[in-house]
Design an enzyme around this catalytic site. Sequence first.
Site, PDB file in Angstrom:
ATOM      1  N   GLU A   1     -30.201  34.321 -27.251  1.00  0.00           N
ATOM      2  CA  GLU A   1     -29.352  33.120 -27.105  1.00  0.00           C
ATOM      3  C   GLU A   1     -28.900  32.610 -28.472  1.00  0.00           C
ATOM      4  OE1 GLU A   1     -32.121  31.019 -24.605  1.00  0.00           O
ATOM      5  OE2 GLU A   1     -31.727  32.476 -23.014  1.00  0.00           O
TER       6      GLU A   1
ATOM      7  N   TRP B   1     -39.941  27.539 -23.995  1.00  0.00           N
ATOM      8  CA  TRP B   1     -39.398  26.433 -23.181  1.00  0.00           C
ATOM      9  C   TRP B   1     -37.889  26.303 -23.310  1.00  0.00           C
ATOM     10  CZ3 TRP B   1     -42.936  21.455 -23.717  1.00  0.00           C
ATOM     11  CH2 TRP B   1     -44.203  21.733 -23.181  1.00  0.00           C
TER      12      TRP B   1
ATOM     13  N   GLY C   1     -39.630  32.689 -20.116  1.00  0.00           N
ATOM     14  CA  GLY C   1     -38.744  31.530 -20.146  1.00  0.00           C
ATOM     15  C   GLY C   1     -39.015  30.617 -18.954  1.00  0.00           C
ATOM     16  N   GLY C   2     -38.225  30.781 -17.906  1.00  0.00           N
ATOM     17  CA  GLY C   2     -38.290  29.885 -16.745  1.00  0.00           C
ATOM     18  C   GLY C   2     -39.695  29.654 -16.210  1.00  0.00           C
TER      19      GLY C   2
ATOM     20  N   HIS D   1     -33.728  35.300 -31.127  1.00  0.00           N
ATOM     21  CA  HIS D   1     -33.582  35.310 -29.667  1.00  0.00           C
ATOM     22  C   HIS D   1     -32.123  35.604 -29.307  1.00  0.00           C
ATOM     23  CE1 HIS D   1     -33.491  33.996 -25.504  1.00  0.00           C
ATOM     24  NE2 HIS D   1     -34.795  34.156 -25.506  1.00  0.00           N
TER      25      HIS D   1
ATOM     26  N   SER E   1     -37.036  37.354 -16.999  1.00  0.00           N
ATOM     27  CA  SER E   1     -37.397  37.094 -15.601  1.00  0.00           C
ATOM     28  C   SER E   1     -38.812  37.569 -15.260  1.00  0.00           C
ATOM     29  CB  SER E   1     -36.372  37.717 -14.633  1.00  0.00           C
ATOM     30  OG  SER E   1     -35.091  37.137 -14.845  1.00  0.00           O
TER      31      SER E   1
HETATM   32  P1  13P Z   1     -36.567  34.032 -18.495  1.00  0.00           P
HETATM   33  O1  13P Z   1     -38.028  34.306 -18.316  1.00  0.00           O
HETATM   34  O2  13P Z   1     -36.139  32.684 -17.996  1.00  0.00           O
HETATM   35  O3  13P Z   1     -35.711  35.150 -17.974  1.00  0.00           O
HETATM   36  O4  13P Z   1     -36.305  33.971 -20.084  1.00  0.00           O
HETATM   37  C1  13P Z   1     -36.774  34.997 -20.877  1.00  0.00           C
HETATM   38  C2  13P Z   1     -36.577  34.609 -22.289  1.00  0.00           C
HETATM   39  O5  13P Z   1     -35.447  34.546 -22.775  1.00  0.00           O
HETATM   40  C3  13P Z   1     -37.757  34.264 -23.073  1.00  0.00           C
HETATM   41  O6  13P Z   1     -37.461  34.156 -24.428  1.00  0.00           O
END
Ligand code: 13P
Length: 256
Positions: A101, A14, A238-239, A99, A217
């Site tokens: 990020e 999330w 993610g999204g 991760h 994605s």
């Molecule tokens: P998205 O699915 O939004 O590209 O994010 C992937 C992600 O970073 C999952 O940890």
Amino acid sequence: MEKNKRKPVIAGNWKMNNGPAAAGGLLDALLSAIPAQPVCEVVVCVPFLDIPLAAEKLKGSSIALGAQNCHFAASGAYTGEISAPMLAETGCSHVIIGHSERRQYFGETDETAGQRLKAAVEAGLTAILCVGENLTERDAGQELEKCTAQLTAGLAGVTEQELERVLVAYEPVWAIGTGRTATAEEAARVCGALRQAVAEQYGAPAAQKLRILYGGSMNEKNARELLAQPDIDGGLIGGASLKAGSFGAIVDACQD
Ligand code: 13P
């Protein structure tokens, strides 16, 4: 072990979305969207503040609960951090480690990812170790080198027995949140190389048991093709994990 003997894993990340007020509704929707006995393991990794509520709602369901990071110490003077034993105590079974990020915005390194992962498995959690190259590295043809180096560092000190509580997620940084997915072949090539690297370190049987996920994605339209690849055993989403319908459809894509 053949691919079809490895149980797929669909994990939602999330990220920094949904405080407890919004989380309750999404968790209810997920409980309706995910079958009681899915063919894959299903995990949702929520913000720390949502963990008590999520633990309560998901208790006895087919959805496991994860966090998005943990510190490498069990306790101590680390203002703002959360430890792996704290996550286990509050009902988490999984935690994302390293991760991109965290690496990009919060200074985490290969070394700290390894320390955090070791703390996670020692606390009895399943760690989801993220690796992935950025666009510059991809354009320079360095993706295999980069990802295997991150993998080796992330698994530093992990025993073969502990490896059973590790999932690896290949998340090319250029595909995260961009709508640009790696092609199934591109993703499969890196995931195959990661399995090979694990085989060299731990032996073929351990590598064949390891579940390797793709993230970046992934959505209900491209999931089926990605999940059909020989070395891709699931997804880190993610999204599309923020919408119960989309996440449920990705879980359904594991059926084939
Ligand atoms: P998205 O699915 O939004 O590209 O994010 C992937 C992600 O970073 C999952 O940890």
